[in-house]
Design a protein around this motif. Structure first.
Motif, short mmCIF file in Angstrom:
data_model
loop_
_atom_site.label_atom_id
_atom_site.label_comp_id
_atom_site.label_asym_id
_atom_site.label_seq_id
_atom_site.Cartn_x
_atom_site.Cartn_y
_atom_site.Cartn_z
N ASP A 1 -20.96 27.49 -3.58
CA ASP A 1 -19.81 26.91 -2.89
C ASP A 1 -19.50 25.78 -3.54
O ASP A 1 -18.30 25.34 -3.80
CB ASP A 1 -20.36 26.65 -1.53
CG ASP A 1 -20.33 27.98 -0.50
OD1 ASP A 1 -19.93 28.89 -0.95
OD2 ASP A 1 -21.10 27.77 0.39
N ILE A 2 -20.37 24.82 -4.14
CA ILE A 2 -20.02 23.76 -4.85
C ILE A 2 -19.27 23.83 -6.01
O ILE A 2 -18.33 23.46 -6.32
CB ILE A 2 -21.39 22.91 -5.17
CG1 ILE A 2 -21.98 22.31 -3.77
CG2 ILE A 2 -21.12 21.74 -5.98
CD1 ILE A 2 -23.47 21.78 -3.92
N THR A 3 -19.78 24.89 -6.76
CA THR A 3 -19.29 25.22 -8.21
C THR A 3 -17.76 25.57 -7.71
O THR A 3 -16.83 25.27 -8.49
CB THR A 3 -19.87 26.31 -8.78
OG1 THR A 3 -21.13 25.96 -9.05
CG2 THR A 3 -19.06 26.75 -10.21
N GLU B 1 -25.22 27.60 -1.93
CA GLU B 1 -24.71 26.34 -1.95
C GLU B 1 -24.07 25.89 -3.47
O GLU B 1 -23.14 25.33 -3.41
CB GLU B 1 -25.76 25.22 -1.59
CG GLU B 1 -26.00 25.20 -0.07
CD GLU B 1 -24.79 24.82 0.79
OE1 GLU B 1 -24.18 23.86 0.43
OE2 GLU B 1 -24.72 25.31 1.81
N LYS C 1 -10.88 22.15 -6.98
CA LYS C 1 -10.41 20.74 -7.04
C LYS C 1 -9.98 20.42 -8.35
O LYS C 1 -8.84 19.86 -8.47
CB LYS C 1 -11.33 19.97 -6.65
CG LYS C 1 -11.78 19.81 -5.17
CD LYS C 1 -13.10 18.83 -4.90
CE LYS C 1 -13.29 18.84 -3.27
NZ LYS C 1 -14.72 17.98 -3.27
N VAL C 2 -10.67 21.06 -9.43
CA VAL C 2 -10.20 20.80 -10.93
C VAL C 2 -8.88 21.72 -10.94
O VAL C 2 -7.78 21.00 -11.63
CB VAL C 2 -11.09 21.32 -11.82
CG1 VAL C 2 -10.78 21.32 -13.21
CG2 VAL C 2 -12.33 20.23 -11.68
N SER C 3 -8.71 22.69 -10.47
CA SER C 3 -7.57 23.60 -10.69
C SER C 3 -6.35 22.89 -9.70
O SER C 3 -5.25 22.79 -10.47
CB SER C 3 -7.80 25.00 -9.99
OG SER C 3 -6.53 25.73 -10.14
N ARG C 4 -6.40 22.54 -8.78
CA ARG C 4 -5.46 21.82 -8.03
C ARG C 4 -5.04 20.61 -8.77
O ARG C 4 -3.85 20.07 -8.88
CB ARG C 4 -5.91 21.37 -6.61
CG ARG C 4 -5.94 22.49 -5.52
CD ARG C 4 -6.38 21.87 -4.37
NE ARG C 4 -6.64 22.99 -3.24
CZ ARG C 4 -7.38 23.16 -2.09
NH1 ARG C 4 -8.10 22.22 -1.92
NH2 ARG C 4 -7.20 24.17 -1.49
N SER D 1 -15.88 25.02 -4.83
CA SER D 1 -14.78 24.00 -4.61
C SER D 1 -14.64 23.07 -5.65
O SER D 1 -13.61 22.53 -5.78
CB SER D 1 -16.09 23.25 -3.71
OG SER D 1 -15.21 22.17 -2.95
N SER D 2 -15.56 22.84 -6.77
CA SER D 2 -15.40 21.90 -7.64
C SER D 2 -14.15 22.64 -8.68
O SER D 2 -13.24 22.03 -9.06
CB SER D 2 -16.34 21.56 -8.67
OG SER D 2 -17.47 21.01 -7.77
N ALA D 3 -14.36 23.83 -8.88
CA ALA D 3 -13.17 24.64 -9.66
C ALA D 3 -11.92 24.56 -9.06
O ALA D 3 -10.90 24.20 -9.77
CB ALA D 3 -13.67 25.93 -10.00
#
Length: 183
Positions: A45-47, A42, A53-56, A49-51
């Motif tokens: 996955d969270i890391t 988890e 989102k930050v990249s986007r 997903s966060s990366a």
């Protein structure tokens, strides 16, 4: 015999309790390991997903900055273009055009070429014909701001002394010196 049976019963109970405790400990350890692995998954996955989102977000901001830089550049070049067009309505431009024509005629004396100016400079064709003897002098709709293009296929040269081209040639310089660089 009763005491032996009781002792044997106590031993068997103790063995059963020990076995039960070992099994419970094994199951607890197994469950804790599974939970630890699940928590780690988890976190990954969270890391991730966060990366993502930050990249986007960074990509969106970068794209917005690029679009804004291009908008500013278009605005500035549009203003410069208008000022150049205003300049072409002056006597100083007419003198510059004739001076450029004399310089080009001296540097490229080979006959058989074409000298072209913008349609608004057609009133200067008689003077340009005198300067460019041996050349065909005409108007060229692709010259919008002003200046002269000289072409001679036989001698193998093309010279573009138009304000249109000079303005466009300033774009790379502008990008590197304007302070609008994007990292």
């Amino acid at each position: 015999m009763l005491s032996q049976a009781e002792q044997k019963s106590n031993e068997l109970r103790k063995q059963a309790d020990d076995y039960k405790k070992r099994e419970i400990d094994n199951v607890e350890t197994k469950v804790l390991n599974e939970l630890y692995t699940k928590i780690q998954d988890e976190i990954v996955d969270i890391t991730g997903s966060s990366a993502l989102k930050v990249s986007r977000f960074e990509n969106q901001r970068h794209q917005q900055l690029l679009l804004r830089r291009e908008e500013i550049t278009r605005e500035i070049f549009s203003r410069v273009r208008r000022r150049l067009v205003d300049y072409t309505e002056t006597e100083a431009y007419t003198e510059l055009l004739l001076q450029t024509a004399r310089k080009l005629a001296e540097e490229y004396p080979q006959p058989g070429g074409v000298a072209a100016v913008r349609p608004k400079d057609a009133h200067l064709l008689p003077q340009l014909n005198q300067i460019f003897s041996g050349f065909q002098v005409e108007t060229d709709d692709s010259i919008e701001i002003g200046g002269i293009k000289l072409t001679n296929a036989q001698a193998g040269f093309f010279v573009d002394e138009t304000l249109d081209t000079r303005l466009e040639e300033q774009r790379p310089w502008f990008y590197s010196h304007s302070g609008l660089t994007i990292q």
